[in-house]
Design an enzyme around this catalytic site. Sequence first.
Site, mmCIF file in Angstrom:
data_model
loop_
_atom_site.group_PDB
_atom_site.id
_atom_site.type_symbol
_atom_site.label_atom_id
_atom_site.label_comp_id
_atom_site.label_asym_id
_atom_site.label_seq_id
_atom_site.Cartn_x
_atom_site.Cartn_y
_atom_site.Cartn_z
ATOM 1 C CB CYS A 31 -0.953 -0.007 1.186
ATOM 2 S SG CYS A 31 -0.141 -0.003 2.806
ATOM 3 C CG HIS A 40 -4.361 0.925 4.134
ATOM 4 N ND1 HIS A 40 -3.776 0.090 3.215
ATOM 5 C CD2 HIS A 40 -5.338 1.600 3.459
ATOM 6 C CE1 HIS A 40 -4.368 0.239 2.042
ATOM 7 N NE2 HIS A 40 -5.325 1.163 2.168
ATOM 8 C CG ASP A 44 -7.040 2.510 -0.582
ATOM 9 O OD1 ASP A 44 -5.871 2.345 -0.986
ATOM 10 O OD2 ASP A 44 -7.518 1.907 0.395
#
Length: 698
Positions: free
Chosen positions: A420, A464, A480
């Site tokens: 991520c 994250h 995202d």
Amino acid sequence: MMAGFSGGKRKFVAPELIPGAALVWLLGGFALLLLPQWDRLPVWLMAICVVFACWRWLAQAGKVRLPGKWSRRGMMIVLVGVYIATVQGRFTVETASSFFVLAVGLKWLETRTRRDFYVLLFILIYLAAVNFLFRQEIHWTLVNLAGVLVLFVGLQIVNAPGLAGAARAGWKRLGLMLLKTLPVVVLLFVFFPRMSPLWSVPLVSGDARTGISDTMTPGDISSLAQSSERAFRVSFGGELPAHRDRYWRGLFLDQLDGETWRQSRNRELLRPGRVALDGGVGPLQPDEYDILLEPTGRTWAFALEDSSAVSDNLVKNDEGLFRFNRPADTTVRYRLALDGSDVPATLDNPRRYLQLPASGNPRARELAQSLKAEASGPGAMAVSLLRRFREQEYFYTLRPPPMPEDGIDALLFDNRRGFCAHYAGAMTFVLRAAGIPARVVVGYQGGAPGAGDEYLIVRQYDAHAWVEAWIPGAGWTRLDPTAAISPERIESGLREAMREEGSFLENDWTSPQRYADMAALQWASLQLDKINYQWQRWVVGYQGQSQMDLMSRLPGGFGLRELGYVTAAVVGGALLLAGLITALSGRSFARRDPFTRVLDRWYSLCEAAGVPVRHGETPARQAERLGHAEPAAAASAMNFARLVNRHYYSHGAEQGAESGNRLDTDVERRQELDRMKRVLARLRRQLKRSDSSTGREG
């Protein structure tokens, strides 16, 4: 130790050495009290403590000798020097407590006599109190309690080393003491006024404990993904949000320095202190949620979007993030509410969110310009970039390849494999290169239900990173790329996303979360977590606000003054009850002990013969006065006095001189008791005949 004089010269008696059995219990207590510090102390310091404790035991067994005074001083100087070099000038509560542990370790080398035993015992009890500064979970509390109880057993043994079954009797005595004192402890815990100066100890050291940091280099968050430690727990007053909506925002990273994203704003200088631990009291409203945050050593708090602060131990800054006034150096509870007020009306300082290095990653810059030319505006351009991540072959992995120079170009066009942090940093770069203000958001995403689905557990592997971009008309908008590349990561969590790759917690063999297919293990893990969660909320977190909230529910409107009265009443009542129990126990013992009953009958005979019993007088002197008053009974009275002296005094001297020559067997005690009864009966008959001959009435 001077014992007396002999022949005009002073006679010295060697100090009493520590009995081996007592030393074993002292060493055991020390080992238990070191356990809570195993991951906080340097490895070399733990090793030194173990070596010195073993050295002391080997010396007790006669295998080695303890070092002399100058050797001990030399070792102390060397170890203190090593310690100073290790801490590198930092003076915090952590370093001070570590130095205390070093001093305890050195103390073993000069512990020889009973006096040294008592000194080390009190030092170790203080070490138990130090442990609570850093470890407050229920299992570590039980370890601390066990360590202190072991020390108390050793204390009883050192005072009665020759007593058979001393350890068993010591545990029984401790158990009875706990049962007697537990109600008083509970009442004092509930009612003793929790005043802030007494219950807040500054622990701030400036060091982060665990979790996310204020910088992000590709690979940082992927390393957190291999940790199953708790980040925080969340209880909701209403319905739990869906997994895909659990974005816990912590901080923004808006400056790119080479390959590292960091905060551009300078940190505030914080004074040492402690953040309030018990924010949020009373029942949760349907739109509210409580967070129990594990220690981080940082000031940031995690929250869902569109939240506002309910508790007063945190504030919302001008960026829409939540902060404590002090770093969270211990477990902190705070409360928020979902109210839909998180979108700022204006964009402050757009240049701050457009900063990029002057050169580097040329292909990513070209991609930004081509997407910008094809799109009708910033929103459409962001959608095109997300579509690229979704439709082209990009892979989400915990085993990303090393990033070369121009790593964003390599990620977007060559290896196309990352975590991520890689994709969030790359997307922010492309958006900024296209002139769209953007920033990296770091926090957590997800959370698994605890036992009974009563709360969520957010762990470090839920860490994250995602993107927020400024879209005209919409404000800061969450984007995202991970959701586009690996939707299962956002919908179900990291475990499901990594199922095919098999990399979930691959480096943590001891974590129960690794073994999802073992239902019994998962159930036990969640039950233990629930116990610890309730302990943290209602015991460790029972502070000023929590106490006042509880007292407000009692009739009469309790305040600090009323709490003081209740506390005084509890203490006074406990002391009075203890006195009554002691007095009744003494009488009960006197009734149970056959020798005491015989001695009481002797005193009654003396009183009846007109010879009053004088407090503190020896049995021989009492018999002598009785013989003067009743000459016919003088011989029997002196014989009885000798039997009393033998029972209460001679046995102890004989046992002290020869520990193996014990006369207190059950048979000998019965024989001795029978002799005393026979002498007392003869004495009674003699006194009765004397009364008859003189005409007195008995």
